[in-house]
Enzyme design. Sequence first.
Site, PDB file in Angstrom:
ATOM      1  N   LYS A 180      -1.290  -9.497   3.211  1.00 33.95           N
ATOM      2  CA  LYS A 180      -0.146  -9.035   4.240  1.00 33.95           C
ATOM      3  C   LYS A 180      -1.288  -8.038   5.299  1.00 33.95           C
ATOM      4  O   LYS A 180      -1.809  -7.143   4.635  1.00 33.95           O
ATOM      5  CB  LYS A 180       0.995  -8.330   3.972  1.00 33.95           C
ATOM      6  CG  LYS A 180       1.753  -7.598   5.234  1.00 33.95           C
ATOM      7  CD  LYS A 180       3.216  -7.137   4.746  1.00 33.95           C
ATOM      8  CE  LYS A 180       3.371  -5.784   3.789  1.00 33.95           C
ATOM      9  NZ  LYS A 180       2.827  -4.741   4.559  1.00 33.95           N
ATOM     10  N   ASP A 210      -0.959  -6.239  -0.261  1.00 38.71           N
ATOM     11  CA  ASP A 210      -1.144  -5.799   0.941  1.00 38.71           C
ATOM     12  C   ASP A 210      -2.846  -5.524   1.271  1.00 38.71           C
ATOM     13  O   ASP A 210      -3.425  -4.957   0.343  1.00 38.71           O
ATOM     14  CB  ASP A 210      -0.576  -4.229   0.985  1.00 38.71           C
ATOM     15  CG  ASP A 210       0.493  -4.153   1.983  1.00 38.71           C
ATOM     16  OD1 ASP A 210       0.548  -4.906   2.861  1.00 38.71           O
ATOM     17  OD2 ASP A 210       1.340  -3.164   1.859  1.00 38.71           O
ATOM     18  N   GLU A 249      -1.187  -5.398   8.630  1.00 38.79           N
ATOM     19  CA  GLU A 249      -0.396  -4.724   9.651  1.00 38.79           C
ATOM     20  C   GLU A 249      -0.971  -4.787  11.057  1.00 38.79           C
ATOM     21  O   GLU A 249      -2.104  -4.461  11.251  1.00 38.79           O
ATOM     22  CB  GLU A 249      -0.420  -3.119   9.152  1.00 38.79           C
ATOM     23  CG  GLU A 249       0.617  -3.136   8.038  1.00 38.79           C
ATOM     24  CD  GLU A 249       0.781  -1.665   7.534  1.00 38.79           C
ATOM     25  OE1 GLU A 249       0.491  -0.711   8.604  1.00 38.79           O
ATOM     26  OE2 GLU A 249       1.235  -1.269   6.573  1.00 38.79           O
ATOM     27  N   GLU A 251       9.427  -3.886  10.094  1.00 36.55           N
ATOM     28  CA  GLU A 251       9.893  -2.319   9.507  1.00 36.55           C
ATOM     29  C   GLU A 251      10.247  -1.509  10.681  1.00 36.55           C
ATOM     30  O   GLU A 251       9.690  -1.369  11.722  1.00 36.55           O
ATOM     31  CB  GLU A 251       8.564  -1.845   8.713  1.00 36.55           C
ATOM     32  CG  GLU A 251       8.974  -0.811   8.299  1.00 36.55           C
ATOM     33  CD  GLU A 251       7.948  -0.169   7.038  1.00 36.55           C
ATOM     34  OE1 GLU A 251       7.051  -0.799   6.819  1.00 36.55           O
ATOM     35  OE2 GLU A 251       8.073   1.009   6.550  1.00 36.55           O
ATOM     36  N   ASP A 264       1.005  -1.048   0.080  1.00 32.06           N
ATOM     37  CA  ASP A 264       0.056  -0.171  -0.094  1.00 32.06           C
ATOM     38  C   ASP A 264       0.621   1.233  -0.111  1.00 32.06           C
ATOM     39  O   ASP A 264       0.340   2.340  -0.081  1.00 32.06           O
ATOM     40  CB  ASP A 264      -1.132  -0.117   0.898  1.00 32.06           C
ATOM     41  CG  ASP A 264      -0.285  -0.072   2.543  1.00 32.06           C
ATOM     42  OD1 ASP A 264       0.881  -0.158   2.640  1.00 32.06           O
ATOM     43  OD2 ASP A 264      -1.133   0.221   3.435  1.00 32.06           O
ATOM     44  N   SER A 265       2.146   1.081   0.219  1.00 28.95           N
ATOM     45  CA  SER A 265       3.114   2.394  -0.168  1.00 28.95           C
ATOM     46  C   SER A 265       2.814   2.765  -1.628  1.00 28.95           C
ATOM     47  O   SER A 265       3.383   3.825  -1.853  1.00 28.95           O
ATOM     48  CB  SER A 265       4.532   1.448  -0.374  1.00 28.95           C
ATOM     49  OG  SER A 265       4.620   0.541  -0.999  1.00 28.95           O
TER      50      SER A 265
END
Length: 265
Positions: free
Chosen positions: A112, A84, A114, A181, A45-46
């Site tokens: 993925k 993501d 978070e 991260e 999602d960057s």
Amino acid sequence: MKKVTTSTLLKMKQQSEKISALTAYDASFSKLFDEQGIDVLLIGDSLGMVLQGCDDTLGVSIDDVAYHTRAVRKGVERAFVIADMPFMSYSTPEQTYLNAAKLMAAGASMVKLEGGRWLLESIKGLNERGVPVCGHLGLTPQSVHVFGGFKVQGRDDLQAEQMLEQAKEMAAAGIQLLVLECVPTELAGAISQAVDIPVIGIGAGAETDGQILVMHDMFGISANYMPKFSKNYLQETGDMRTAVSQYIEEVKDGSFPSEAHSFSK
Ligand code: KIV
């Protein structure tokens, strides 16, 4: 050409072969990365920051990630593809299953998420429904406003202990991969040793089982800024294919990240 699977990644950890990973958002780059031998591609999602030009990842939608996942999948023959789950697309287990299904249908082989302990039920439920899960601890960018900025996480002992415990609980619940991260090298190394699943670091030092970079950072072309933990491989090599193969080589031989690209306690 043998496709990379969750079994391949686990074997790589067991045989101490470092895993190389990059983000990708379209078919041309995913093909180039795949041809150079990258092991894992993440539709991160960057994309909200490097493609859409936003200050954070919060505006990215599930449809955005599904769109880019479809494109990335078309360029890939060998690499393992992870997508993501964006901000607020996995707030409840039911919402998580529906949105994960969209990403798997778009071509992801894993999703993925978070966060830590609050995800345990969703991790188990996804596994039971046939969806492999990658965890993400440390600086989880979707929580940037809770952290008060993009800051290294796990520097104090209590936070470090909590991160280690959460990694173990998530591994027990069924995650098959973990991204760490912006975490001090020592803590990332301890977490990598404490769990049986592969751990991939970004700004987490050289003691993890592999490395991931945002592709725009690795090429030194990010719109906003260059993080300390990244390295501009395009500047060093002069062309994209050599930049990618040098990145993969340095991950594999352990020379990237150096101390200059890592954080201490
Ligand atoms: O969104 C992303 O690109 C990521 C990587 C930084 C791991 O989550």
